[in-house]
Structure formats: C-alpha cells, structure tokens
Enzyme design. Structure first.
Site, PDB file in Angstrom:
ATOM      1  N   ASP A  41       0.834  -1.214   0.000  1.00 48.53           N
ATOM      2  CA  ASP A  41       0.000   0.000   0.000  1.00 48.53           C
ATOM      3  C   ASP A  41       0.867   1.263   0.000  1.00 48.53           C
ATOM      4  O   ASP A  41       1.082   1.868  -1.054  1.00 48.53           O
ATOM      5  CB  ASP A  41      -0.950  -0.058   1.203  1.00 48.53           C
ATOM      6  N   GLY A  45       3.405   2.740   6.380  1.00 42.39           N
ATOM      7  CA  GLY A  45       2.362   1.922   7.013  1.00 42.39           C
ATOM      8  C   GLY A  45       1.253   2.749   7.639  1.00 42.39           C
ATOM      9  O   GLY A  45       1.006   3.905   7.264  1.00 42.39           O
ATOM     10  N   THR A  46       0.581   2.134   8.601  1.00 37.31           N
ATOM     11  CA  THR A  46      -0.519   2.804   9.307  1.00 37.31           C
ATOM     12  C   THR A  46      -0.015   4.065   9.994  1.00 37.31           C
ATOM     13  O   THR A  46      -0.642   5.119   9.935  1.00 37.31           O
ATOM     14  CB  THR A  46      -1.096   1.848  10.383  1.00 37.31           C
ATOM     15  N   CYS A  47       1.126   3.946  10.638  1.00 39.53           N
ATOM     16  CA  CYS A  47       1.639   5.036  11.475  1.00 39.53           C
ATOM     17  C   CYS A  47       1.739   6.353  10.701  1.00 39.53           C
ATOM     18  O   CYS A  47       1.166   7.367  11.085  1.00 39.53           O
ATOM     19  CB  CYS A  47       2.996   4.619  12.030  1.00 39.53           C
ATOM     20  N   ALA A 290     -14.028   2.649  17.080  1.00 41.24           N
ATOM     21  CA  ALA A 290     -12.625   2.585  17.523  1.00 41.24           C
ATOM     22  C   ALA A 290     -12.550   1.649  18.727  1.00 41.24           C
ATOM     23  O   ALA A 290     -12.295   2.070  19.853  1.00 41.24           O
ATOM     24  CB  ALA A 290     -12.129   3.985  17.884  1.00 41.24           C
ATOM     25  N   GLY A 292     -10.637  -1.150  18.900  1.00 42.42           N
ATOM     26  CA  GLY A 292      -9.398  -1.914  19.006  1.00 42.42           C
ATOM     27  C   GLY A 292      -8.877  -2.302  17.636  1.00 42.42           C
ATOM     28  O   GLY A 292      -9.507  -2.018  16.604  1.00 42.42           O
ATOM     29  N   ARG A 293      -7.707  -2.913  17.623  1.00 42.88           N
ATOM     30  CA  ARG A 293      -7.083  -3.324  16.369  1.00 42.88           C
ATOM     31  C   ARG A 293      -6.671  -4.789  16.470  1.00 42.88           C
ATOM     32  O   ARG A 293      -6.418  -5.290  17.576  1.00 42.88           O
ATOM     33  CB  ARG A 293      -5.859  -2.421  16.086  1.00 42.88           C
ATOM     34  N   HIS A 465      15.284  26.486  34.285  1.00 44.42           N
ATOM     35  CA  HIS A 465      14.105  27.190  34.784  1.00 44.42           C
ATOM     36  C   HIS A 465      13.729  28.302  33.811  1.00 44.42           C
ATOM     37  O   HIS A 465      14.625  28.972  33.287  1.00 44.42           O
ATOM     38  CB  HIS A 465      14.406  27.803  36.154  1.00 44.42           C
TER      39      HIS A 465
END
Ligand code: FAD
Length: 489
Positions: A41, A45-47, A290, A292-293, A465
């Site tokens: 694809d 990937g999905t990410c 949504a 889960g996967r 700081h």
C-alpha cells in the site's frame, strides 16, 4: 512494466513497510545485508499514513484553533474560522514529506523496494502479487524473513466500514467537512484522541464505551483530568453500553441504537426484557468505530511456512523477535502488544541485528506509552500497584503542575508527575504523567529507568528554569522528602 513469473533471491525479506518493517529494512541495510522490502500500500504503514502522524497533525491544528478561541484570560480575543479541507491538505503534506523520506532512506541504505502483496509459499519463499492489471506476480526466495504486516481496525457486527456513515479512524482522519454530530464507539486512546479533535472542531461528540470508564488500563488519577477536560469540551459519555445497530433517518443522518453491555450476555428471560427497556438511541451524522485493532496475520499464508500464531492471531515471538521458525522473525503490531509504533521500530532493529549475528534483545521494561488527549497521559515502566505486585517496597513522589511556574505560563496546569521507586535502593521503577507535554517529559524518565538511575540522580540533575521538566526533578525530590515547591509527605 509487466512482471512475469520470475524468481529473485534476497538475504533478508521484510514484509510490510510500516515503522516496524521499514526500520528493520534500513537497519539490515546498514549492517550490509542484502534486503528486499515488500509493501502493498504505502511506505510508512498505518503510522505515517493513517495513524500516529495524521492524528497528531489534526490534534495540533485543532489545538491551535481552540487555544486561540479560548484565550480571553490572556487578553486574546479571536474566533478562528476552520477550513477543514485546508487542514487536511496541510496534514497530507506532512504525511507526504515523511513517506517520501522513508522511501529515499530505504533506497539510500541499499534496500530493494518491491510493490505488491506477499504470501508465503514455503519456509524460504514468498509469492508477491503486484497490484494493477497485467502486473503479474513473482517469487522471492529468502534466507531470513521479517514479518511486519501490522494491524487493522476491528469491525463490530452491523457496523461495516464500507457503509458510508460508518468510519474507521483512517476515514475519520480524512473527512473534509466537519460533521455536526458524531458517535464514537470505544473510549480507548484512538477514540479519546479523535473525540478531542472533533469536539474542538465543534462537532457534538458522544462516546459510547462498554466498560465503566475511559482509557481502560490507565490508573484513575491519570484519567480524571482527561475525563474532566473532555466533559468541559462538551463530549458526552455513555458508559456500560455497546452499539447494536443503526439505520438511516428520513430527515438525514442516522440513528444509532445502543444497549447495556450486559445485553449481549443475557440470553432471554426477564433480565433481557428489562435490558431492552434500557436501550438508548443517538442521532448523528456518522459513527466512528474505535474498539481496538487486530493483527494482519490471516492473509499471509503463514501456515505454508509453519509460523505459529496465538489464539488472537498475533505471531508468537521470543525476546529476539524470532518466531517458532528459526529464520523467520515478526515485529510490530503483528507480533503483539503493546501495539505502538516505537515498540515495532525497536523490534525491527533487534530482528535485523540478530540476523546480522549481533547479541540484540528486547527489554520490555521501559517502553513508554502516550495518549495524546488534552491533557496528555504518558507512562513508562511500572505503576505503583504493578511494582508492589512484583514484590517491591515502593516509595512514590508526586508534583502537581499547578505548582510549576512554566505550566502556569502556558495556561495548562492540570495534572501531575508521579515517580515510583524502589524504597531501599532508590532505583526508578516507573513514572506516569498527566499534563502539558507529558509525551515529551516521559523521555527523561524512560532514560533514567534504562540507566538504572536513582531518585537522587534525577533530583540532583540541574533542570533549566522555567521549564515543565523541573516538575520531574521536583517529583523525585518529593519522593526523597525535600521538594521545594510542594509540601512533602
Ligand atoms: P503498520 O504500520 O500497520 O504497517 C504494516 C504494513 O504492512 C502496511 O503498510 C501494510 O500495507 C503492509 N502489509 C500488510 N500485509 C502485507 C502483505 N501481505 N504484503 C505486503 N505488505 C503488507 N502508535 C504510537 O506509537 N503512537 C501514536 O500516537 C499512535 N497513534 C495512532 C493513531 C491511530 C489513529 C492509529 C490507527 C494507530 C496509532 N498508533 C500509534 C499505532 C501505530 O500506528 C502502530 O502501532 C504502528 O503503525 C505499527 O507498525 P507496524 O509496522 O507494525 O504496522
């Protein structure tokens, strides 16, 4: 080009170019291995394409708009107009930049890229079918394989992702007009992150969750500020319910039916009738599911190579990412929880290094997890109860962001840093943060755990700081009984 019935050979074959697979391929290339990476694809990937990056782009963009619209206290009066199509274009530009970078990095590291879908023919061969008419297929023989085929969203009965109003996270991240109302099924991290995005786009959001709280698996004190903020943003919650069906409405939009979660378990009788009376209905433009996967392991013909999966379909691996077949490795979401990009990339590097003969091994104890809600949650290592269960006597330090000068200057002071350490030796065992930039702050604590640092080490490190990171130092000092800007217990 039409690819005929040819056979090629490679030392390392990687299937899937997500953050697990492409990282494995690049690392193997760096180690002078001959590598072929097959992707069906999109590189990244999905990410990169449909997950981490697009969701974080939209979280940032909607935060910018929301911050501007709600900064009266700072003397800023603005009413930003949102052009969602423009926002999506910008998000797509970010994605393109990153995915193009992945392709270039692979090539620069000598990785051979092959577009197509791989399936095992036997334990040393895959068949790669090229997409597109007349593209044919080819066989690739390999000495080692790394399976990195990732995961896909779980569908629930009656809610198919190819029905137009039913969305998975990928489709939700590609919407080009803002829905007036949205039902989100599942209050896990993907559901909650996207609930925040749409609420900030002024969509009426209802989250339906079968359990009794958001973000299962996270401690209540971490979830409290996130739930409170979500409620302040106008997100409605329905806990203990699960969606059972939906239908189109004559007036437009859809009606979603939800039943008490026990309904599924009840099989007739009085109890079931009572539960039917408790059904709820919600009108909405769309439903985002949504819940889960699940691993993409069923389309690979793993059995032809003899690779074993567990009963949920995850490929079983050891701490070196090796499957039950010695020369076949599995990394990333397909190899099990936690299904997170950085866990997959780490496994990818380990698999490549093990193949190259290096003594690499996965250390699960300091893998951070982040939820990019408002405020963010980040954890690493053990929680206090996990540490006690593991037999440690613990000491805990906490520092609230409302006592941090920097947090107050950002206008975001909800939440706290919490550190768990071994009482006797002072070694850090875990940390959790809810609050501004938790996703960035957790890195210091992961590093401390990796190094075997003690509370003294963190407390004695001079932090600039005014920064949010001073809160990490103060939490360590609090555990030691000498925090300056909060009362010590
Ligand atoms: P994937 O990224 O799924 O890649 C697998 C690749 O394999 C795909 O490109 C696929 O096309 C290819 N493939 C599959 N089968 C074949 C085959 N037979 N032949 C050839 N190619 C094949 N994780 C985080 O750490 N942080 C986050 O903030 C975060 N946010 C997320 C938000 C959303 C909305 C989603 C959906 C996920 C998010 N994740 C996040 C999870 C993260 O995306 C995954 O953990 C990660 O993508 C897993 O990487 P992977 O390489 O294992 O699989």
């Amino acid at each position: 080009m039409v690819v005929g019935d040819v056979t090629t050979g490679t030392e390392v074959l990687v299937v899937g170019a997500g953050p697990a697979g492409y990282v494995a391929a690049i690392r193997a290339g760096q180690l002078d291995l001959d590598v072929t990476l097959v992707e069906r694809d999109a590189y990244g990937g999905t990410c990169l394409n449909y997950g981490c990056i697009p969701s974080k782009a939209l979280i940032t963009a909607t935060d910018v708009a929301h911050e501007a619209a709600t900064a009266e206290e700072m003397g800023i009066h603005a009413d930003p107009a949102i052009d969602l199509a423009g926002m999506i274009d910008w998000k797509d530009g970010v994605v393109d930049q990153l995915t193009g970078g992945v392709e270039k990095l692979c090539k620069a590291n000598g990785v051979t890229l092959l577009e197509g879908t791989a399936r095992f023919a036997d334990e040393n061969t895959v068949r790669v079918s090229h997409s597109g008419e007349g593209q044919g297929s080819e066989s690739v023989e390999f000495e080692h394989a790394i399976v990195a085929t990732g995961s896909r969203p779980v569908e629930i009965p009656n809610f198919q992702f190819d029905d137009e109003p039913i969305l998975d996270s990928r489709q939700a991240l590609g919407l080009t007009s803002v829905p007036d109302s949205l039902v989100i099924v599942g209050a896990g991290y993907i559901g909650m992150e996207l609930a925040n995005v749409f609420a900030k786009l002024k969509t009426d959001v209802t989250v339906i969750e079968m359990l009794d709280s958001i973000l299962p698996g996270y401690d209540d004190d971490l979830k409290r500020p996130v739930k409170q903020r979500a409620t302040d943003l106008g997100i409605d919650f329905e806990f203990g319910y699960t969606v059972s069906n939906w239908h189109d409405r004559d007036e437009g939009g859809i009606r979603v039916v939800a039943e008490p979660a026990e309904q599924a378990a009840a099989d007739g009788g009085e109890e079931a009738e009572q539960l039917v009376d408790d059904r709820l209905e919600f009108d909405a433009d769309s439903v985002l599911v949504a819940v889960g996967r699940e691993p993409v392991s069923d389309t690979l013909e793993l059995s032809a190579a003899g690779v074993e999966t567990d009963d949920r379909g995850f490929i079983v691996t050891d701490s070196r990412a090796r499957t039950n077949i010695d020369h076949i490795f599995a990394v990333g979401d397909v190899a099990g929880e936690p299904m997170l990009a950085h866990k997959g990339s780490t496994e990818g590097k380990i698999a490549a290094e093990v193949i190259a003969g290096e003594p690499a091994m996965l250390d699960q104890q300091a893998i951070p997890a982040v939820v990019f809600t408002d405020p963010e949650i980040a954890t690493v290592g053990m929680t206090e109860s996990e540490a006690i269960e593991a037999g440690f006597e613990t000491t805990v330090g906490q520092f609230p962001f409302r006592a941090s000068g920097r947090a107050l200057t950002t206008g975001h002071s909800d939440g706290f840093v919490k550190i768990v350490a071994d009482d006797a030796a002072g070694y850090l065992l875990g940390a959790s943060i809810v609050g501004p930039e938790a996703s960035e702050l957790i890195a210091e604590l992961g590093f401390a755990i990796e190094l075997g640092a003690t509370l003294e080490d963190v407390a004695a490190t001079v932090h600039a700081h005014p920064t949010l990171s001073e809160s990490v130092m103060e939490a360590a000092e609090n555990a030691l009984g000498h925090a300056i800007h909060t009362l010590n217990r």
